[in-house]
Design an enzyme around this catalytic site. Structure first.
Site, PDB file in Angstrom:
ATOM      1  N   GLU A  28      68.618  61.651 -20.775  1.00  0.00           N
ATOM      2  CA  GLU A  28      68.836  61.031 -22.078  1.00  0.00           C
ATOM      3  C   GLU A  28      67.557  60.390 -22.622  1.00  0.00           C
ATOM      4  O   GLU A  28      66.882  59.633 -21.944  1.00  0.00           O
ATOM      5  CB  GLU A  28      69.924  59.957 -21.942  1.00  0.00           C
ATOM      6  CG  GLU A  28      70.186  59.239 -23.260  1.00  0.00           C
ATOM      7  CD  GLU A  28      71.127  58.041 -23.104  1.00  0.00           C
ATOM      8  OE1 GLU A  28      71.898  58.011 -22.125  1.00  0.00           O
ATOM      9  OE2 GLU A  28      71.088  57.151 -23.959  1.00  0.00           O
ATOM     10  N   ARG A  45      60.658  56.557 -22.445  1.00  0.00           N
ATOM     11  CA  ARG A  45      61.110  57.845 -21.916  1.00  0.00           C
ATOM     12  C   ARG A  45      60.365  59.012 -22.558  1.00  0.00           C
ATOM     13  O   ARG A  45      60.166  60.046 -21.927  1.00  0.00           O
ATOM     14  CB  ARG A  45      62.623  57.986 -22.102  1.00  0.00           C
ATOM     15  CG  ARG A  45      63.388  57.045 -21.176  1.00  0.00           C
ATOM     16  CD  ARG A  45      64.882  57.294 -21.169  1.00  0.00           C
ATOM     17  NE  ARG A  45      65.554  56.326 -20.295  1.00  0.00           N
ATOM     18  CZ  ARG A  45      66.859  56.312 -20.063  1.00  0.00           C
ATOM     19  NH1 ARG A  45      67.649  57.206 -20.647  1.00  0.00           N
ATOM     20  NH2 ARG A  45      67.379  55.400 -19.257  1.00  0.00           N
ATOM     21  N   SER A  81      70.322  58.446 -28.233  1.00  0.00           N
ATOM     22  CA  SER A  81      71.774  58.409 -28.317  1.00  0.00           C
ATOM     23  C   SER A  81      72.129  58.091 -29.760  1.00  0.00           C
ATOM     24  O   SER A  81      71.743  57.047 -30.271  1.00  0.00           O
ATOM     25  CB  SER A  81      72.312  57.342 -27.368  1.00  0.00           C
ATOM     26  OG  SER A  81      73.704  57.438 -27.252  1.00  0.00           O
ATOM     27  N   ARG A 129      67.199  44.727 -21.511  1.00  0.00           N
ATOM     28  CA  ARG A 129      68.519  44.962 -20.916  1.00  0.00           C
ATOM     29  C   ARG A 129      68.531  44.528 -19.462  1.00  0.00           C
ATOM     30  O   ARG A 129      67.601  44.817 -18.717  1.00  0.00           O
ATOM     31  CB  ARG A 129      68.869  46.455 -21.009  1.00  0.00           C
ATOM     32  CG  ARG A 129      68.923  46.910 -22.451  1.00  0.00           C
ATOM     33  CD  ARG A 129      69.453  48.313 -22.595  1.00  0.00           C
ATOM     34  NE  ARG A 129      69.418  48.686 -24.004  1.00  0.00           N
ATOM     35  CZ  ARG A 129      69.757  49.884 -24.473  1.00  0.00           C
ATOM     36  NH1 ARG A 129      70.171  50.815 -23.626  1.00  0.00           N
ATOM     37  NH2 ARG A 129      69.711  50.132 -25.760  1.00  0.00           N
ATOM     38  N   ARG A 182      64.196  53.475 -16.388  1.00  0.00           N
ATOM     39  CA  ARG A 182      65.158  52.385 -16.620  1.00  0.00           C
ATOM     40  C   ARG A 182      64.477  51.047 -16.380  1.00  0.00           C
ATOM     41  O   ARG A 182      64.281  50.633 -15.246  1.00  0.00           O
ATOM     42  CB  ARG A 182      66.355  52.565 -15.670  1.00  0.00           C
ATOM     43  CG  ARG A 182      67.564  51.685 -15.998  1.00  0.00           C
ATOM     44  CD  ARG A 182      68.753  52.018 -15.115  1.00  0.00           C
ATOM     45  NE  ARG A 182      69.170  53.402 -15.270  1.00  0.00           N
ATOM     46  CZ  ARG A 182      69.983  53.843 -16.246  1.00  0.00           C
ATOM     47  NH1 ARG A 182      70.471  52.992 -17.117  1.00  0.00           N
ATOM     48  NH2 ARG A 182      70.294  55.118 -16.336  1.00  0.00           N
TER      49      ARG A 182
END
Length: 424
Positions: A349, A391, A352, A262, A277
Site C-alpha cells: 500500500e 513509501r 488509500s 501514528r 511503518r
RNA sequence: GGAGGGGUGGCAGAGCGGUUGAAUGCACCGGUCUUGAAAACCGGCGAGGGUGAAAGCCCUUCGAGAGUUCGAAUCUCUCCCCCUCCGCCA
C-alpha cells in the site's frame, strides 16, 4: 455518523450492510435507548413549554400591575421536575450520541464481502515489475550503504520506528513532496493548503478518528487536549466543519503536505525493518469536498490523480478495491494503490483513496446550500494519499537500484534535484 | 507573561431581567415600476430538533459551560476565542 433517521426507519438494511464490515448493529439496544431518549425529550419540552407560558403570563400580569404572588405559587414545583427531566435527558442523550459516533459507515453495494486484505479485488495493474540480473537489496541496505539512511541514530534520538535521512536521500525525499504538490496544483486543479499539525478533539471527532481510535493517536501533554495529526485528512477536511459552502464554490479540492504521526499500536512486529511503518512520515494528501451526486465519480478522479504520480515516477502498481473487512470504519468505499516492492516481491500500500459520502459531513455539520431548495444539505467528503512520501521513497530506492549500489533518479524528479541523475 | 477592550443572524450593528428569535442597515430572494437594468417602493429572509399528510404548532440556539430567577442576549462565576498596548520570542 449514520443518519439517525435511517437508523430508526431502516435499521435492518443498515445492519445488513454493516455485516460486511464485521460490525454487529445492536438494533434492539439502540431502539430502546432512542425511544427512552425521545420520551424524555418530549416530556422535557412539555415542561419547558409550560414554564415559558407561565413565565410569560407572569410578565404580562406584572406589567399590568396585578398581584403576581398567586401565579408564582403555582409555578413553584415546576422547576424541580424540569431540572430532573433535563438531567435524565442529558445522560441518555450523551449515551445515545456516543453509541451513534461509534457505528461505522455502511459500505457501498459494490464493496466486496471479505475478512482481510486477501479478499480485496484487483481493479487494474499498471507497469511491469523490473527483472533484476543481480541480487536485489531492500531500501534499508541501499540507504545504509550510501550512509544516507540511519535507523540506529533515530532510535538513539527518539526510539523505534523513526529514521534519520541524509544527503541525496533526504533531498529526494524533499523533492518528492515538491513534485507531488506541483503536479496536483498545476495539472489536477487542487488548491494548496497549509494547516496545523496539531488538532483538537472536535476535529478528530469530525473525521472519525475519535472516539473509537484514540489509541492510534499521539496526544500531547498540557492543558489543551491537542493531538498530533495522523493524516492531513483531519485538519483539511475539518476546514469545512460547521460551515455552509455556497453551491458555486463546490467542489472544493485541496492538496496538503504534512507530516503524519501514528502510534501504530497493535502493529507490534509488523514492518519493523525500514521505513514502511514509522511513527512519523510525510504525506501529500488530496481532499475533495463535493456535492453528493458527484462523490462516486470524484473517487475515481481522485484515485486517478494519485495513480498519475506513480505513472510519472514509472513505478509499477495495482489498484485494489478493498473488501468490507479491510476498510476503515469511516469509509463507504476505498481503493488502495499498491506499489511494487522488489525486496518484498509483492505490492504494498502506498495510497488509500476513500469516499466517506456524508458520514464525516454529518459529524462535522459540513454542508452546502442547495439552490433548488435553498436549504443547507450535507456534502460528501473524500480523501486519498497522493502519495505517502516515505513509501514512495522506498519504492524508488528499490525499483531504481543498480548493481553497484547506486540509485537512478526517476526522470520526473530530476528537475527537483538540480538535474541529478543518480544517487550514490 | 502583564494591562485593557470585545465576542449578538451571511456581514455590520442596537438591545431598562418579562410579547426580543432578537431593532436597524447592507447583502440575498420574490414582487411593483422599467424596453431591459439600476434606483425607489412593498414583501420575504438564520440554524438544529420534535410533532404533523400539510399548514402549522412546540423546544433549543445571542462564544462554551455552570449558577441566580417564576422568567437571562441582558446579572454572577469558570473557561475558550478575538483585538489593542507592553514584555519575550522564530
Amino acid at each position: 455518523m449514520l443518519d439517525p433517521k435511517l437508523l430508526r426507519s431502516d435499521a435492518q438494511k443498515l445492519a445488513e450492510a454493516l455485516k460486511k464490515k464485521n460490525f454487529v448493529l445492536d438494533i434492539d439496544g439502540i431502539n430502546a435507548l432512542d425511544s427512552r431518549r425521545r420520551e424524555l425529550l418530549q416530556e422535557t419540552e412539555k415542561l419547558q413549554n409550560e414554564r415559558n407560558v407561565r413565565s410569560k403570563s407572569i410578565g404580562q400580569a406584572k406589567a399590568s400591575g396585578q398581584d403576581i404572588a398567586p401565579l408564582l405559587a403555582e409555578v413553584a414545583s415546576l422547576g424541580d421536575s424540569l431540572e430532573q427531566n433535563k438531567k435524565a435527558l442529558a445522560e441518555v442523550q450523551a449515551e445515545f450520541d456516543d453509541l451513534l459516533m461509534r457505528i461505522p459507515n455502511t459500505p457501498q453495494e459494490c464493496v466486496p464481502a471479505g475478512r482481510d486484505e486477501h479478499d480485496n479485488v484487483e481493479l487494474r495493474r499498471w507497469g511491469t515489475p523490473r527483472s533484476f540480473d543481480f541480487e536485489v537489496q531492500d531500501h534499508v541496505a541501499i540507504g545504509e550503504a550510501m550512509e544516507a539512511m540511519d535507523f540506529a541514530t533515530a532510535t538513539k534520538l527518539t526510539g523505534s520506528r523513526f529514521v534519520v535521512m541524509k544527503a541525496g536521500i533526504a533531498r529526494m525525499h524533499r523533492a518528492l513532496i515538491q513534485f507531488m504538490l506541483d503536479q496536483h496544483i498545476e495539472s489536477h486543479g487542487y488548491t494548496e493548503v497549509y494547516v496545523p499539525y496539531m488538532v483538537n478533539r472536535d476535529s478528530l471527532l469530525g473525521t472519525g478518528q475519535l472516539p473509537k481510535f484514540a489509541e492510534d493517536l499521539f496526544r500531547l501533554e498540557g492543558e489543551s487536549e491537542y493531538y498530533l495529526i495522523p493524516t492531513a485528512e483531519v485538519p483539511v477536511t475539518n476546514l469545512v466543519r460547521d460551515t455552509i459552502v455556497p453551491a458555486e464554490q463546490m467542489p472544493l479540492k485541496y492538496v496538503c503536505h504534512t507530516p503524519c504521526f501514528r502510534s501504530e499500536a497493535g502493529s507490534y512486529g509488523r514492518d519493523t525493518r525500514g521505513m514502511i511503518r514509522q511513527h512519523q512520515f510525510e504525506k501529500v494528501e488530496l481532499v475533495q469536498l463535493v456535492l453528493p451526486e458527484q462523490s462516486d465519480a470524484a473517487l475515481e478522479e481522485l484515485t486517478g490523480h494519485a495513480e498519475k504520480i506513480l505513472q510519472l515516477l514509472e513505478l509499477p502498481y495495482r489498484a485494489m478495491l478493498l473488501c468490507g473487512g479491510d476498510m476503515g470504519a469511516n469509509a463507504a468505499r476505498t481503493i488502495d494503490l499498491e506499489v511494487w516492492l522488489p525486496s518484498q516481491n509483492c505490492y504494498r500500500e502506498i495510497s488509500s483513496c476513500s469516499t466517506f459520502e456524508d458520514f464525516q459531513a454529518r459529524r462535522m455539520q459540513a454542508r452546502w446550500r442547495n439552490p433548488e431548495t435553498g436549504k443547507p444539505e450535507l456534502m460528501h467528503t473524500l480523501n486519498g494519499s497522493g502519495l505517502a512520501i516515505g513509501r514512495t521513497l522506498v519504492a524508488i530506492l528499490e525499483n531504481y537500484q543498480n548493481a553497484d549500489g547506486s540509485v537512478t533518479v526517476p526522470a520526473a524528479l530530476r528537475s527537483y534535484m538540480n538535474g541529478l541523475e543518480r544517487l550514490v
